[in-house]
Motif scaffolding. Structure first.
Motif, PDB file in Angstrom:
ATOM      1  N   GLY A  41       0.781  -1.229   0.000  1.00 57.80           N
ATOM      2  CA  GLY A  41       0.000   0.000   0.000  1.00 57.80           C
ATOM      3  C   GLY A  41       0.813   1.279   0.000  1.00 57.80           C
ATOM      4  N   ILE A  42       2.084   1.212  -0.381  1.00 50.70           N
ATOM      5  CA  ILE A  42       2.930   2.399  -0.456  1.00 50.70           C
ATOM      6  C   ILE A  42       2.713   3.082  -1.811  1.00 50.70           C
ATOM      7  N   GLU A  43       2.472   4.367  -1.781  1.00 47.28           N
ATOM      8  CA  GLU A  43       2.305   5.125  -3.018  1.00 47.28           C
ATOM      9  C   GLU A  43       3.662   5.673  -3.461  1.00 47.28           C
ATOM     10  N   TYR A  44       4.041   5.359  -4.677  1.00 44.91           N
ATOM     11  CA  TYR A  44       5.317   5.836  -5.196  1.00 44.91           C
ATOM     12  C   TYR A  44       5.224   6.009  -6.704  1.00 44.91           C
ATOM     13  N   GLU A  50       5.597   6.932 -20.110  1.00 50.27           N
ATOM     14  CA  GLU A  50       5.914   8.053 -19.242  1.00 50.27           C
ATOM     15  C   GLU A  50       5.883   7.585 -17.787  1.00 50.27           C
ATOM     16  N   ASP A  51       6.392   8.428 -16.885  1.00 49.24           N
ATOM     17  CA  ASP A  51       6.369   8.107 -15.459  1.00 49.24           C
ATOM     18  C   ASP A  51       4.939   7.818 -15.016  1.00 49.24           C
ATOM     19  N   PHE A  52       4.771   6.903 -14.044  1.00 50.57           N
ATOM     20  CA  PHE A  52       3.427   6.569 -13.593  1.00 50.57           C
ATOM     21  C   PHE A  52       3.408   6.214 -12.114  1.00 50.57           C
ATOM     22  N   PRO A  53       2.259   6.438 -11.453  1.00 53.08           N
ATOM     23  CA  PRO A  53       2.143   6.129 -10.023  1.00 53.08           C
ATOM     24  C   PRO A  53       1.774   4.675  -9.790  1.00 53.08           C
ATOM     25  N   VAL A  54       2.193   4.153  -8.646  1.00 55.04           N
ATOM     26  CA  VAL A  54       1.872   2.789  -8.226  1.00 55.04           C
ATOM     27  C   VAL A  54       1.532   2.817  -6.743  1.00 55.04           C
ATOM     28  N   CYS A  55       0.604   1.986  -6.341  1.00 52.20           N
ATOM     29  CA  CYS A  55       0.311   1.785  -4.919  1.00 52.20           C
ATOM     30  C   CYS A  55       0.469   0.293  -4.648  1.00 52.20           C
ATOM     31  N   SER A  56       1.582  -0.067  -4.022  1.00 49.24           N
ATOM     32  CA  SER A  56       1.912  -1.479  -3.843  1.00 49.24           C
ATOM     33  C   SER A  56       3.109  -1.569  -2.910  1.00 49.24           C
ATOM     34  N   GLU A  57       3.775  -2.715  -2.884  1.00 46.77           N
ATOM     35  CA  GLU A  57       5.036  -2.817  -2.178  1.00 46.77           C
ATOM     36  C   GLU A  57       6.118  -2.052  -2.944  1.00 46.77           C
ATOM     37  N   HIS A  58       7.006  -1.442  -2.186  1.00 47.76           N
ATOM     38  CA  HIS A  58       8.079  -0.629  -2.744  1.00 47.76           C
ATOM     39  C   HIS A  58       9.363  -1.436  -2.586  1.00 47.76           C
ATOM     40  N   VAL A  79      -2.198  -5.339  -9.586  1.00 50.88           N
ATOM     41  CA  VAL A  79      -1.293  -4.217  -9.869  1.00 50.88           C
ATOM     42  C   VAL A  79      -1.273  -3.925 -11.364  1.00 50.88           C
ATOM     43  N   PHE A  80      -1.373  -4.982 -12.173  1.00 47.83           N
ATOM     44  CA  PHE A  80      -1.338  -4.806 -13.617  1.00 47.83           C
ATOM     45  C   PHE A  80      -2.642  -4.223 -14.159  1.00 47.83           C
ATOM     46  N   GLU A  81      -3.717  -4.301 -13.362  1.00 49.46           N
ATOM     47  CA  GLU A  81      -4.975  -3.647 -13.725  1.00 49.46           C
ATOM     48  C   GLU A  81      -4.942  -2.184 -13.321  1.00 49.46           C
TER      49      GLU A  81
END
Length: 240
Positions: free
Chosen positions: A115-118, A134-142, A198-200
């Motif tokens: 649940g880490i946003e990076y 391009e750069d993109f946000p993810v909310c998952s394990e870092h 995560v891929f969705e």
């Protein structure tokens, strides 16, 4: 028709069955014949592995017979591609350093848990894998990894994002996706993919994985077209 082998298993928390199905569907869209194995015994025959174009690892933790790693090393060295994501490839077999040498890295921590946003920062360069992204946000394990300095980094993320002992050091740009070579074979890895969704939630993550698998799977034909053999790689000295 190209052939791919996906071996799935290990820790169920990474949803290997769902992830393997997703990867199989992506490859079949590109006319791959895909076999999914629930056992590492699929790596028992080195000559059989060499008939493949691509091997995809979806196996977290656990142990592996070192002979299987030797077989995979020889197959990839001959030109067979290797690809994987998250703990399914770079936290597969923690005790096997040869596996880590082949794949290019090893997970060591994910500060803060899930649940880490990076942000994933794309490294624009010569690789077709990142073209147009391009750069993109993810909310998952870092993922924090120990990495092979020989890798070609395709994307990074900035650490630290949460407090832990590592914050005493300077900020670092940790690789998120990379490529490397193992003999004549191409290797692709992305640390994204803690859960299948995560891929969705981050479609760019799926694009990276899809392109990475295809890039890795093209290496065998390249080796054939350019008459590349494994003779120059053979060394009988103790390597591990």
């Amino acid at each position: 028709m190209k052939k791919a082998l996906i071996f799935q298993g290990g820790w169920d928390g990474h949803e290997p069955v769902l992830v393997s199905k997703r990867f199989a569907d992506l490859l079949q869209k590109h006319d791959y014949e895909v076999k999914i194995s629930d056992t590492l015994d699929c790596l028992a025959d080195a000559e059989e592995l060499k008939t493949l174009d691509l091997i995809v690892s979806c196996w977290t933790m656990g142990e592996i017979d070192h002979k299987y790693v030797v077989n995979l090393s020889e197959a990839v060295g001959s030109g067979v591609g290797l690809a994987g994501c998250h703990g399914g490839m770079c936290d597969s077999f923690r005790q096997n350093t040869e596996w880590q040498f082949i794949t290019g890295g090893q997970w060591i921590s994910h500060p803060g848990g899930d649940g880490i946003e990076y942000t994933v920062n794309i490294c624009h360069g010569s690789s077709p894998i990142t073209e147009g992204l391009e750069d993109f946000p993810v909310c998952s394990e870092h993922y924090y990894l120990h990495i092979d300095p020989a890798i070609e980094v395709l994307a990074t993320t900035r650490f630290p994002s949460v407090n832990y002992y590592h914050i005493s050091n300077k900020p670092v740009d940790m690789p998120v996706a990379w490529t490397k070579f193992w003999g004549n074979g191409r290797v692709f890895y992305t640390s994204l993919g803690h859960h299948d969704d995560v891929f969705e939630k981050s479609p760019q993550a799926q694009i990276l994985m899809e392109r990475g698998m295809l890039w890795a799977g093209e290496g065998k034909q390249y080796a054939i077209d350019h008459n590349l053999t494994t003779e120059r790689f053979i060394n009988n000295a103790k390597m591990y």
